[in-house]
Design an enzyme around this catalytic site. Sequence first.
Site, mmCIF file in Angstrom:
data_model
loop_
_atom_site.group_PDB
_atom_site.id
_atom_site.type_symbol
_atom_site.label_atom_id
_atom_site.label_comp_id
_atom_site.label_asym_id
_atom_site.label_seq_id
_atom_site.Cartn_x
_atom_site.Cartn_y
_atom_site.Cartn_z
ATOM 1 N N ARG A 109 0.885 -1.174 0.000
ATOM 2 C CA ARG A 109 0.000 0.000 0.000
ATOM 3 C C ARG A 109 0.917 1.216 0.000
ATOM 4 N NH1 ARG A 109 -5.415 1.217 3.365
ATOM 5 N NH2 ARG A 109 -6.132 -0.080 1.641
ATOM 6 N N HIS A 136 -7.168 1.000 -6.685
ATOM 7 C CA HIS A 136 -7.379 0.057 -5.575
ATOM 8 C C HIS A 136 -8.028 -1.209 -6.160
ATOM 9 C CE1 HIS A 136 -7.698 -1.352 -1.610
ATOM 10 N NE2 HIS A 136 -8.606 -0.552 -1.091
ATOM 11 N N GLN A 139 -9.906 -3.967 -4.043
ATOM 12 C CA GLN A 139 -11.207 -3.516 -3.547
ATOM 13 C C GLN A 139 -12.306 -3.778 -4.568
ATOM 14 O OE1 GLN A 139 -11.960 -1.832 -0.430
ATOM 15 N NE2 GLN A 139 -13.956 -2.489 -1.166
ATOM 16 N N ASP A 227 -17.492 6.981 -1.706
ATOM 17 C CA ASP A 227 -16.249 6.799 -0.946
ATOM 18 C C ASP A 227 -16.006 8.111 -0.199
ATOM 19 O OD1 ASP A 227 -13.830 5.860 0.045
ATOM 20 O OD2 ASP A 227 -12.724 6.065 -1.830
ATOM 21 N N CYS A 266 -16.391 1.353 0.126
ATOM 22 C CA CYS A 266 -15.259 0.486 0.480
ATOM 23 C C CYS A 266 -14.882 0.569 1.952
ATOM 24 C CB CYS A 266 -14.056 0.836 -0.399
ATOM 25 S SG CYS A 266 -13.385 2.488 -0.109
ATOM 26 N N ARG A 294 -13.397 -8.821 0.745
ATOM 27 C CA ARG A 294 -11.974 -8.520 0.520
ATOM 28 C C ARG A 294 -11.163 -9.797 0.738
ATOM 29 N NH1 ARG A 294 -10.010 -3.413 1.057
ATOM 30 N NH2 ARG A 294 -8.113 -4.360 0.250
HETATM 31 N N1 CP Z 1 -11.254 -0.414 2.015
HETATM 32 C C1 CP Z 1 -9.983 -0.476 2.462
HETATM 33 O O1 CP Z 1 -9.026 -0.639 1.695
HETATM 34 O O2 CP Z 1 -9.876 -0.372 3.808
HETATM 35 P P1 CP Z 1 -8.531 -0.182 4.653
HETATM 36 O O3 CP Z 1 -8.005 1.192 4.331
HETATM 37 O O4 CP Z 1 -8.983 -0.314 6.079
HETATM 38 O O5 CP Z 1 -7.555 -1.240 4.254
HETATM 39 N N1 NVA Z 2 -10.120 6.603 -1.347
HETATM 40 C C1 NVA Z 2 -9.764 6.132 -0.036
HETATM 41 C C2 NVA Z 2 -9.945 4.662 0.072
HETATM 42 C C3 NVA Z 2 -9.603 4.060 1.396
HETATM 43 C C4 NVA Z 2 -9.733 2.588 1.438
HETATM 44 C C5 NVA Z 2 -8.323 6.521 0.269
HETATM 45 O O1 NVA Z 2 -7.464 6.415 -0.624
HETATM 46 O O2 NVA Z 2 -8.045 6.964 1.386
#
Ligand code: CP
Ligand code: NVA
Length: 308
Positions: A109, A136, A139, A227, A266, A294
Amino acid sequence: MTIRHFLDIWPLESAELRAILDQAHAMKKARLGWPKGKIDTGAPLDGHTLAMIFEKSSTRTRFSFDMAMRQLGGSSITATSNDMQLGRGETVEDTAKVLSRFVDAVMIRANDHADVEAFADAASVPVINGLTDRSHPCQIMADLMTLEESGLTLKGARLAWVGDGNNVCASFIHAAPKFGFSLAIGTPKRYAPDEDDLELAAELQGRIELFETAEEAVAGADVVIADTFVSMGDVDAERRLEILDPYAVTEELMQLAAGGAKFLHCLPAHRGEEVDAEVIDGPASLVFDEAENRLHAQKAILRWCLQK
Ligand code: CP
Ligand code: NVA
Protein backbone atom coordinates in the site's frame (compact mmCIF):
# COMPACT_ATOMS: atom_id res chain seq x y z
CA MET A 1 7.62 -18.21 -16.30
CA THR A 2 6.14 -14.69 -16.41
CA ILE A 3 5.64 -13.19 -12.98
CA ARG A 4 1.97 -12.51 -12.32
CA HIS A 5 1.73 -9.09 -10.65
CA PHE A 6 -1.69 -7.72 -9.67
CA LEU A 7 -1.07 -3.99 -9.95
CA ASP A 8 -4.23 -2.99 -11.78
CA ILE A 9 -7.29 -4.50 -13.44
CA TRP A 10 -6.19 -3.34 -16.96
CA PRO A 11 -3.55 -5.91 -17.87
CA LEU A 12 -5.75 -8.92 -17.04
CA GLU A 13 -7.98 -10.50 -19.65
CA SER A 14 -11.73 -10.59 -18.94
CA ALA A 15 -11.57 -14.40 -18.74
CA GLU A 16 -8.80 -14.28 -16.10
CA LEU A 17 -10.76 -11.79 -14.01
CA ARG A 18 -13.89 -13.95 -14.39
CA ALA A 19 -11.93 -17.01 -13.23
CA ILE A 20 -10.65 -15.12 -10.17
CA LEU A 21 -14.20 -14.12 -9.17
CA ASP A 22 -15.51 -17.66 -9.79
CA GLN A 23 -12.80 -19.10 -7.57
CA ALA A 24 -13.51 -16.50 -4.87
CA HIS A 25 -17.21 -17.45 -4.83
CA ALA A 26 -16.38 -21.17 -4.74
CA MET A 27 -13.80 -20.84 -1.94
CA LYS A 28 -16.18 -18.74 0.16
CA LYS A 29 -18.95 -21.35 -0.21
CA ALA A 30 -16.60 -24.27 0.56
CA ARG A 31 -15.78 -22.95 4.04
CA LEU A 32 -19.19 -21.65 5.07
CA GLY A 33 -19.60 -21.95 8.84
CA TRP A 34 -15.99 -22.94 9.50
CA PRO A 35 -13.91 -21.22 12.19
CA LYS A 36 -12.15 -18.32 10.48
CA GLY A 37 -8.65 -19.56 11.24
CA LYS A 38 -9.19 -23.07 9.82
CA ILE A 39 -7.07 -23.86 6.76
CA ASP A 40 -8.87 -24.50 3.46
CA THR A 41 -9.01 -28.05 2.12
CA GLY A 42 -5.76 -28.81 0.32
CA ALA A 43 -3.94 -25.78 1.84
CA PRO A 44 -3.28 -24.27 -1.63
CA LEU A 45 -0.55 -21.88 -0.43
CA ASP A 46 1.12 -24.27 2.00
CA GLY A 47 4.70 -23.12 2.60
CA HIS A 48 4.16 -19.69 1.01
CA THR A 49 4.71 -16.34 2.74
CA LEU A 50 3.36 -12.91 1.78
CA ALA A 51 5.17 -9.72 2.86
CA MET A 52 2.95 -6.68 3.38
CA ILE A 53 4.31 -3.13 3.33
CA PHE A 54 2.14 -0.22 4.42
CA GLU A 55 2.95 3.41 3.74
CA LYS A 56 -0.58 4.37 4.82
CA SER A 57 -3.10 3.20 7.42
CA SER A 58 -5.27 0.13 6.87
CA THR A 59 -7.80 -2.03 8.68
CA ARG A 60 -9.47 -4.16 5.98
CA THR A 61 -6.50 -4.66 3.67
CA ARG A 62 -4.16 -5.61 6.48
CA PHE A 63 -6.41 -8.09 8.27
CA SER A 64 -7.99 -9.58 5.14
CA PHE A 65 -4.64 -10.33 3.48
CA ASP A 66 -3.25 -11.80 6.70
CA MET A 67 -6.30 -14.04 7.15
CA ALA A 68 -6.23 -14.90 3.44
CA MET A 69 -2.71 -16.30 3.78
CA ARG A 70 -3.64 -18.21 6.96
CA GLN A 71 -6.74 -19.76 5.34
CA LEU A 72 -4.68 -20.74 2.29
CA GLY A 73 -2.20 -22.53 4.55
CA GLY A 74 0.57 -19.92 4.23
CA SER A 75 1.75 -17.04 6.41
CA SER A 76 2.37 -13.29 6.21
CA ILE A 77 4.78 -10.67 7.54
CA THR A 78 3.59 -7.08 7.95
CA ALA A 79 5.61 -3.87 8.31
CA THR A 80 4.99 -0.19 7.85
CA SER A 81 7.52 1.55 5.60
CA ASN A 82 8.66 3.49 8.67
CA ASP A 83 9.63 0.21 10.36
CA MET A 84 11.82 -0.52 7.35
CA GLN A 85 14.94 1.01 5.84
CA LEU A 86 12.59 2.08 3.04
CA GLY A 87 11.46 4.82 5.44
CA ARG A 88 15.09 5.98 5.76
CA GLY A 89 15.76 6.21 2.04
CA GLU A 90 16.70 2.69 0.95
CA THR A 91 15.54 2.41 -2.64
CA VAL A 92 12.34 0.71 -3.68
CA GLU A 93 14.36 -1.43 -6.11
CA ASP A 94 16.83 -2.71 -3.49
CA THR A 95 13.94 -3.42 -1.11
CA ALA A 96 12.14 -5.38 -3.85
CA LYS A 97 15.25 -7.44 -4.66
CA VAL A 98 15.91 -8.26 -1.01
CA LEU A 99 12.31 -9.18 -0.12
CA SER A 100 12.15 -11.37 -3.25
CA ARG A 101 14.87 -13.52 -1.61
CA PHE A 102 12.79 -14.01 1.57
CA VAL A 103 9.13 -14.26 0.58
CA ASP A 104 6.92 -15.64 -2.19
CA ALA A 105 4.83 -12.51 -2.87
CA VAL A 106 4.60 -8.88 -1.72
CA MET A 107 1.54 -6.69 -1.14
CA ILE A 108 2.19 -2.94 -0.99
CA ARG A 109 0.00 0.00 0.00
CA ALA A 110 1.86 3.07 -1.25
CA ASN A 111 1.45 6.80 -1.58
CA ASP A 112 2.80 6.88 -5.12
CA HIS A 113 1.59 4.36 -7.71
CA ALA A 114 4.93 4.70 -9.56
CA ASP A 115 6.68 3.19 -6.52
CA VAL A 116 4.57 0.05 -6.73
CA GLU A 117 5.35 -0.24 -10.45
CA ALA A 118 9.08 0.24 -9.76
CA PHE A 119 8.91 -2.35 -6.98
CA ALA A 120 7.24 -4.86 -9.32
CA ASP A 121 9.81 -4.19 -12.06
CA ALA A 122 12.66 -4.98 -9.66
CA ALA A 123 10.99 -7.90 -7.84
CA SER A 124 11.32 -11.53 -8.84
CA VAL A 125 8.08 -12.51 -7.03
CA PRO A 126 4.47 -11.36 -7.64
CA VAL A 127 3.56 -7.89 -6.34
CA ILE A 128 0.01 -6.89 -5.41
CA ASN A 129 -1.29 -3.31 -5.26
CA GLY A 130 -3.02 -2.86 -1.89
CA LEU A 131 -4.04 0.75 -2.78
CA THR A 132 -2.12 3.66 -4.23
CA ASP A 133 -3.00 7.26 -5.05
CA ARG A 134 -4.10 5.95 -8.48
CA SER A 135 -6.05 2.75 -7.92
CA HIS A 136 -7.38 0.06 -5.58
CA PRO A 137 -7.89 -3.06 -7.71
CA CYS A 138 -8.31 -5.60 -4.86
CA GLN A 139 -11.21 -3.52 -3.55
CA ILE A 140 -13.02 -3.59 -6.86
CA MET A 141 -12.73 -7.37 -7.18
CA ALA A 142 -14.40 -7.69 -3.75
CA ASP A 143 -17.06 -5.14 -4.76
CA LEU A 144 -17.93 -6.99 -7.95
CA MET A 145 -18.05 -10.29 -6.06
CA THR A 146 -20.47 -8.69 -3.59
CA LEU A 147 -22.75 -7.42 -6.34
CA GLU A 148 -22.88 -10.87 -7.94
CA GLU A 149 -23.68 -12.42 -4.56
CA SER A 150 -26.59 -9.99 -4.23
CA GLY A 151 -28.01 -11.42 -7.46
CA LEU A 152 -26.85 -8.74 -9.91
CA THR A 153 -25.52 -9.74 -13.33
CA LEU A 154 -22.58 -7.43 -14.00
CA LYS A 155 -22.87 -7.47 -17.78
CA GLY A 156 -25.31 -4.73 -18.70
CA ALA A 157 -25.77 -3.48 -15.11
CA ARG A 158 -25.72 0.26 -14.46
CA LEU A 159 -23.36 1.36 -11.68
CA ALA A 160 -23.20 4.96 -10.46
CA TRP A 161 -20.20 6.49 -8.71
CA VAL A 162 -20.77 9.80 -6.92
CA GLY A 163 -18.36 12.16 -5.14
CA ASP A 164 -14.60 12.26 -5.66
CA GLY A 165 -13.18 10.75 -8.87
CA ASN A 166 -10.48 9.07 -6.78
CA ASN A 167 -8.38 5.87 -6.74
CA VAL A 168 -11.35 3.58 -6.04
CA CYS A 169 -13.35 5.26 -8.82
CA ALA A 170 -10.38 4.67 -11.15
CA SER A 171 -10.46 0.91 -10.52
CA PHE A 172 -14.20 0.86 -11.32
CA ILE A 173 -13.35 2.64 -14.61
CA HIS A 174 -10.70 -0.02 -15.31
CA ALA A 175 -13.14 -2.85 -14.53
CA ALA A 176 -16.10 -1.55 -16.59
CA PRO A 177 -14.90 -2.71 -20.03
CA LYS A 178 -13.62 -6.00 -18.60
CA PHE A 179 -16.94 -6.99 -16.99
CA GLY A 180 -19.35 -5.17 -19.33
CA PHE A 181 -21.16 -2.95 -16.82
CA SER A 182 -21.82 0.70 -17.51
CA LEU A 183 -20.52 3.33 -15.12
CA ALA A 184 -22.16 6.73 -14.61
CA ILE A 185 -19.85 9.07 -12.68
CA GLY A 186 -21.15 12.18 -10.93
CA THR A 187 -18.34 14.48 -9.76
CA PRO A 188 -17.60 18.20 -9.71
CA LYS A 189 -15.13 19.21 -12.48
CA ARG A 190 -12.36 19.82 -9.96
CA TYR A 191 -12.46 16.22 -8.69
CA ALA A 192 -13.24 14.49 -12.00
CA PRO A 193 -11.57 11.14 -12.74
CA ASP A 194 -8.20 10.84 -14.44
CA GLU A 195 -8.29 11.63 -18.21
CA ASP A 196 -5.88 8.81 -19.11
CA ASP A 197 -8.09 6.24 -17.38
CA LEU A 198 -11.14 7.53 -19.25
CA GLU A 199 -9.32 7.43 -22.60
CA LEU A 200 -8.12 3.87 -22.05
CA ALA A 201 -11.62 2.77 -21.01
CA ALA A 202 -13.01 4.36 -24.18
CA GLU A 203 -10.44 2.50 -26.31
CA LEU A 204 -11.60 -0.76 -24.70
CA GLN A 205 -15.25 0.14 -25.43
CA GLY A 206 -16.00 0.79 -21.78
CA ARG A 207 -19.37 2.47 -21.28
CA ILE A 208 -18.48 5.37 -18.99
CA GLU A 209 -20.60 8.52 -18.73
CA LEU A 210 -19.57 11.67 -16.88
CA PHE A 211 -22.03 13.99 -15.15
CA GLU A 212 -21.58 17.08 -13.03
CA THR A 213 -24.38 16.22 -10.62
CA ALA A 214 -24.99 13.21 -8.39
CA GLU A 215 -28.67 13.18 -9.43
CA GLU A 216 -27.90 12.66 -13.13
CA ALA A 217 -25.40 9.89 -12.41
CA VAL A 218 -27.70 8.01 -10.03
CA ALA A 219 -30.84 8.17 -12.22
CA GLY A 220 -31.94 4.58 -12.91
CA ALA A 221 -28.76 3.01 -11.46
CA ASP A 222 -28.72 -0.57 -10.13
CA VAL A 223 -25.90 0.29 -7.73
CA VAL A 224 -24.86 3.55 -6.07
CA ILE A 225 -21.24 3.79 -4.89
CA ALA A 226 -19.63 6.35 -2.60
CA ASP A 227 -16.25 6.80 -0.95
CA THR A 228 -14.72 9.28 1.46
CA PHE A 229 -14.46 12.88 0.22
CA VAL A 230 -10.95 13.11 1.72
CA SER A 231 -8.63 10.25 0.82
CA MET A 232 -5.36 9.42 2.58
CA GLY A 233 -2.76 11.88 1.35
CA ASP A 234 -5.27 14.60 0.27
CA VAL A 235 -4.19 17.97 1.61
CA ASP A 236 -7.26 20.12 0.79
CA ALA A 237 -9.75 18.56 3.23
CA GLU A 238 -11.74 21.73 3.97
CA ARG A 239 -12.26 22.62 0.31
CA ARG A 240 -13.16 19.04 -0.61
CA LEU A 241 -15.80 18.80 2.10
CA GLU A 242 -17.39 22.01 0.83
CA ILE A 243 -17.27 21.26 -2.92
CA LEU A 244 -18.26 17.61 -2.55
CA ASP A 245 -21.11 18.15 -0.07
CA PRO A 246 -23.83 18.14 -2.82
CA TYR A 247 -22.62 14.65 -3.81
CA ALA A 248 -23.50 13.01 -0.49
CA VAL A 249 -25.61 9.87 -0.79
CA THR A 250 -28.89 10.57 1.01
CA GLU A 251 -32.15 8.61 1.09
CA GLU A 252 -33.56 11.16 -1.38
CA LEU A 253 -30.69 10.50 -3.81
CA MET A 254 -31.21 6.72 -3.50
CA GLN A 255 -34.87 7.26 -4.51
CA LEU A 256 -33.64 8.33 -7.98
CA ALA A 257 -31.90 4.98 -8.53
CA ALA A 258 -33.67 1.87 -9.88
CA GLY A 259 -36.04 0.07 -7.48
CA GLY A 260 -34.06 -2.25 -5.20
CA ALA A 261 -30.77 -0.46 -5.98
CA LYS A 262 -27.83 -1.46 -3.79
CA PHE A 263 -25.30 0.77 -2.01
CA LEU A 264 -21.54 0.12 -1.86
CA HIS A 265 -18.77 1.91 0.06
CA CYS A 266 -15.26 0.49 0.48
CA LEU A 267 -15.01 1.87 4.06
CA PRO A 268 -13.88 3.62 6.19
CA ALA A 269 -17.05 5.76 5.97
CA HIS A 270 -17.91 9.17 7.37
CA ARG A 271 -21.62 9.21 8.19
CA GLY A 272 -23.07 12.67 7.56
CA GLU A 273 -20.35 13.52 5.01
CA GLU A 274 -20.33 11.32 1.88
CA VAL A 275 -23.23 9.14 3.03
CA ASP A 276 -26.14 9.39 5.46
CA ALA A 277 -26.40 6.81 8.23
CA GLU A 278 -29.91 5.87 6.96
CA VAL A 279 -28.35 4.70 3.69
CA ILE A 280 -25.14 2.98 4.83
CA ASP A 281 -26.89 1.31 7.77
CA GLY A 282 -30.12 0.68 5.81
CA PRO A 283 -31.46 -2.24 3.76
CA ALA A 284 -29.83 -1.19 0.45
CA SER A 285 -26.34 -1.30 1.94
CA LEU A 286 -23.98 -4.21 1.19
CA VAL A 287 -20.96 -2.65 2.88
CA PHE A 288 -20.18 -5.38 5.42
CA ASP A 289 -20.51 -8.20 2.86
CA GLU A 290 -18.26 -6.01 0.71
CA ALA A 291 -15.69 -5.77 3.51
CA GLU A 292 -15.83 -9.54 4.15
CA ASN A 293 -15.36 -10.24 0.47
CA ARG A 294 -11.97 -8.52 0.52
CA LEU A 295 -10.82 -11.76 2.17
CA HIS A 296 -12.37 -14.14 -0.36
CA ALA A 297 -11.49 -12.11 -3.46
CA GLN A 298 -7.87 -11.67 -2.31
CA LYS A 299 -7.49 -15.39 -1.66
CA ALA A 300 -8.33 -15.93 -5.33
CA ILE A 301 -5.99 -13.09 -6.38
CA LEU A 302 -3.15 -14.63 -4.33
CA ARG A 303 -3.74 -18.04 -5.94
CA TRP A 304 -3.79 -16.43 -9.41
CA CYS A 305 -0.50 -14.59 -8.67
CA LEU A 306 1.19 -17.71 -7.35
CA GLN A 307 -0.44 -19.99 -9.96
CA LYS A 308 -1.63 -22.41 -7.24
N1 CP B 1 -11.25 -0.41 2.01
C1 CP B 1 -9.98 -0.48 2.46
O1 CP B 1 -9.03 -0.64 1.70
O2 CP B 1 -9.88 -0.37 3.81
P1 CP B 1 -8.53 -0.18 4.65
O3 CP B 1 -8.00 1.19 4.33
O4 CP B 1 -8.98 -0.31 6.08
O5 CP B 1 -7.56 -1.24 4.25
N1 NVA C 1 -10.12 6.60 -1.35
C1 NVA C 1 -9.76 6.13 -0.04
C2 NVA C 1 -9.95 4.66 0.07
C3 NVA C 1 -9.60 4.06 1.40
C4 NVA C 1 -9.73 2.59 1.44
C5 NVA C 1 -8.32 6.52 0.27
O1 NVA C 1 -7.46 6.41 -0.62
O2 NVA C 1 -8.04 6.96 1.39
